[in-house]
Enzyme design. Structure first.
Site, PDB file in Angstrom:
ATOM      1  N   GLU A  21      11.169  16.291  14.662  1.00 18.43           N
ATOM      2  CA  GLU A  21      11.600  16.188  13.347  1.00 18.43           C
ATOM      3  C   GLU A  21      10.949  17.183  12.341  1.00 18.43           C
ATOM      4  O   GLU A  21       9.642  16.945  12.140  1.00 18.43           O
ATOM      5  CB  GLU A  21      11.214  14.588  12.996  1.00 18.43           C
ATOM      6  CG  GLU A  21      11.988  14.315  11.561  1.00 18.43           C
ATOM      7  CD  GLU A  21      11.540  12.967  11.238  1.00 18.43           C
ATOM      8  OE1 GLU A  21      10.252  12.381  11.531  1.00 18.43           O
ATOM      9  OE2 GLU A  21      12.346  12.323  10.461  1.00 18.43           O
ATOM     10  N   GLU A  46      10.327   1.295  10.008  1.00 20.71           N
ATOM     11  CA  GLU A  46      11.265   2.207   9.948  1.00 20.71           C
ATOM     12  C   GLU A  46      10.526   3.507  10.246  1.00 20.71           C
ATOM     13  O   GLU A  46       9.795   3.999   9.487  1.00 20.71           O
ATOM     14  CB  GLU A  46      11.947   2.289   8.476  1.00 20.71           C
ATOM     15  CG  GLU A  46      12.785   1.145   8.164  1.00 20.71           C
ATOM     16  CD  GLU A  46      13.949   1.176   8.893  1.00 20.71           C
ATOM     17  OE1 GLU A  46      14.258   2.085   9.408  1.00 20.71           O
ATOM     18  OE2 GLU A  46      14.571   0.095   8.770  1.00 20.71           O
ATOM     19  N   LYS A 105       0.930  -1.234   0.163  1.00 16.16           N
ATOM     20  CA  LYS A 105      -0.092  -0.153   0.069  1.00 16.16           C
ATOM     21  C   LYS A 105       0.877   1.154  -0.043  1.00 16.16           C
ATOM     22  O   LYS A 105       1.507   1.566   1.145  1.00 16.16           O
ATOM     23  CB  LYS A 105      -0.894  -0.044   1.351  1.00 16.16           C
ATOM     24  CG  LYS A 105      -1.990   1.064   1.113  1.00 16.16           C
ATOM     25  CD  LYS A 105      -2.438   1.623   2.402  1.00 16.16           C
ATOM     26  CE  LYS A 105      -1.526   3.038   3.001  1.00 16.16           C
ATOM     27  NZ  LYS A 105      -1.798   4.130   1.956  1.00 16.16           N
ATOM     28  N   CYS A 138      13.738  10.785   6.543  1.00 12.67           N
ATOM     29  CA  CYS A 138      13.747  10.206   7.883  1.00 12.67           C
ATOM     30  C   CYS A 138      15.377  10.355   8.522  1.00 12.67           C
ATOM     31  O   CYS A 138      15.754  10.465   9.456  1.00 12.67           O
ATOM     32  CB  CYS A 138      13.390   8.946   8.246  1.00 12.67           C
ATOM     33  SG  CYS A 138      13.861   7.699   7.179  1.00 12.67           S
TER      34      CYS A 138
END
Ligand code: ADP
Length: 505
Positions: free
Chosen positions: A406, A273, A195, A307
């Protein structure tokens, strides 16, 4: 789900640019067939640079996801018993075709994610490297024979494929995040339902087209497309269906926690992750010009939407002014904002308005608390509503949310430090633990930092550390499991213990 065998559908393509993309598909791919949603509902995929509609794709729901899982489960029955050599051959063929179609794939990545074409080409090369690597690794997923504590008995440890893997991927690397997972799981003998992100399903569908051309048997690589509205219900099925053995996810920590919770219901294996909050630490012994060049790569690749992107710049007080000046000069010289297809552009738009809102909020809040933007700090409105300027913030405090969160955008936030102990304390004071970067020429310091930084990955004097060969992954809330390397394929296997006894008589 309605299955159709069709070629490239052109009627929904809005411009001649898109019409030229021969890998552009607008149907999902299930059991080797191009498929509509059972509901027939579609949604639009837009180019973030100008909001033009690239294509409409099926808005699949939980029942479509179930059909795809059934197809993958059915394919697993035979795929798991193919030889490693055969799986390697097919992966190699898929790799070759992706290589040959680099330019087409890169155009799609730029169209749906906004990144500059040169970066998209880089992503395709990076993504292809996983198919190549796992074509080789497929033949080296070995078991063990262990000396037994008993006479005339033998201990065999073998690796068996875990089953159907549900693969949920983000928009920032629409191709590589898929090949990194799918190459590994196919090498191990698993099948999957992918997906992709609602923002970037077109590259995934192009990869499916090339997989089909490569002879990947039907049902092994399925791609279902959904809008954000259906993501949660589809995700639930992908996590909870009994045929699914593992959930492999790359995305936000927040969604990772939801999926981890759902996986717990069936005691499913997970490979997660999740977000990072990478420190970029510069000591006085470092080659500062080199550190600055690497900082540009570690920060501005994909416009900060990675990331592993450097998020917290921690610069020793002795070299702070030099670093800040060098950074300001480099941003002015090298960061060219604009649509990813325009020659010379190095920074594209952010992916969507939500991202623009997040980045703006963090920067505005920092400025209101005393930080100063030496360059950038706002949306460049004349280009569009998603073009955020490359930004350099000073007078930042480690407690500010632009430093603790982040940012996932083109913002360099600099903080000064005095000692190794102090910088380690600040760097480790986060629940994230993905990548970290250290610049020093002091060998002892390099080893100390490598040991003491609480991150899954440490780059010493380097700002780009991803490749197919090493194991990529985080600790703490940045994830579970590793991708790339032989460990990446082992994530999709179970270790089976067989005791061989009573055969000596
Ligand atoms: P990003 O901020 O990068 O979009 P997300 O974690 O929100 O990161 O999304 C990553 C992927 O997770 C996308 O494919 C998205 O559709 C999917 N996703 C989001 N919410 C859910 C959910 N509740 N269940 C399953 N998948 C989800």
């Amino acid at each position: 789900m309605v299955l159709l065998r069709v070629g490239i559908i052109k009627n929904l393509i809005t411009s001649s640019q898109y019409r030229q993309m021969h890998l552009l598909k607008n149907l999902a791919y299930v059991n080797g067939e191009w498929a509509k949603a059972g509901s027939n509902v579609v949604y639009s995929i837009k180019n973030p640079a100008d909001d033009s509609v690239i294509a409409e794709v099926p808005d699949m729901d939980a029942s479509d996801a179930k059909c795809a899982i059934d197809a993958a489960a059915n394919a697993f029955v035979t795929w798991r018993w193919t030889t490693a050599k055969e799986r390697s051959r097919i992966l190699r063929k898929w790799y070759d075709l992706c290589e040959q179609n680099t330019e087409e794939l890169a155009k799609l990545v730029t169209a749906e994610s906004g990144k500059p074409l040169a970066e998209s080409r880089g992503e395709i090369a990076y993504g292809n490297s996983f198919l190549e690597w796992y074509a080789d690794t497929a033949r080296h997923i070995n078991g063990e024979i262990i000396p037994s504590p008993w006479p005339n008995k033998h201990i065999l440890m073998t690796r068996q494929p875990i089953g159907v893997v549900s693969v949920i991927t983000p928009w920032n690397f629409p191709f590589a995040m898929i090949t990194r997972k799918v190459g590994a799981l196919m090498a191990a003998g698993c099948t999957c339902v992918v997906k992709p992100s609602e923002d970037t399903p077109l590259t995934a569908l192009a990869a499916a087209e090339l997989a089909e051309q490569a002879g990947v048997p039907k049902g092994i690589f399925n791609v279902i497309t959904t809008s954000r509205k259906n993501a949660a219900s589809v995700g639930k099925v992908l996590c909870e269906d009994h045929a699914v053995g593992c959930i492999s996810f790359t995305g936000s920590t927040q969604v990772g926690k939801i999926l981890y919770g759902l996986a717990a219901n069936g005691i499913k294996k997970v490979a997660l992750e999740l977000g990072g909050n990478a420190p970029f630490i510069v000591f006085p012994s470092a080659d500062i010009e080199h550190a600055l060049d690497q900082a540009m790569l570690a920060k501005f690749r994909n416009n900060g939407q990675a990331c592993v992107g450097a998020n917290r710049f921690l610069i020793h007080e002795d070299v702070y002014d030099k670093f800040v000046k060098g950074m300001k000069d480099r941003i002015s010289d090298r960061c060219v904002l604009g649509p990813g297809t325009k020659e010379g552009v190095t920074c594209g738009p952010l992916i969507n308005l939500n991202q623009v809102k997040n980045v703006s909020k963090l920067v505005d809040e920092a400025i209101s608390q005393g930080a100063k933007a030496l360059i950038g700090g706002k949306v460049r409105k004349e280009l569009g509503d998603k073009f955020y300027e490359s930004t350099l913030l000073v007078n930042v405090k480690p407690s500010m949310s632009v430093f603790t969160n982040e940012v996932f955008g083109p913002v360099v936030s600099c903080v000064k430090f005095s000692t190794e102990e102090e910088v380690l304390k600040i760097a480790n004071s986060t629940r994230s633990g993905l990548a970290s970067y250290v610049f020093t020429k002091d060998l002892g310091q390099a080893f100390r930092m490598s040991t003491k930084l609480e991150f899954g990955m440490v780059g010493i004097n380097d700002g780009l550390l991803s490749a197919a060969e090493p194991a990529f992954g985080g600790i703490k809330e940045s994830g579970i499991g590793r991708e790339g390397s032989k460990h990446g394929a082992e994530e999709y296997t179970e270790l089976k213990y067989t005791l061989m006894s009573g055969l000596d008589k």
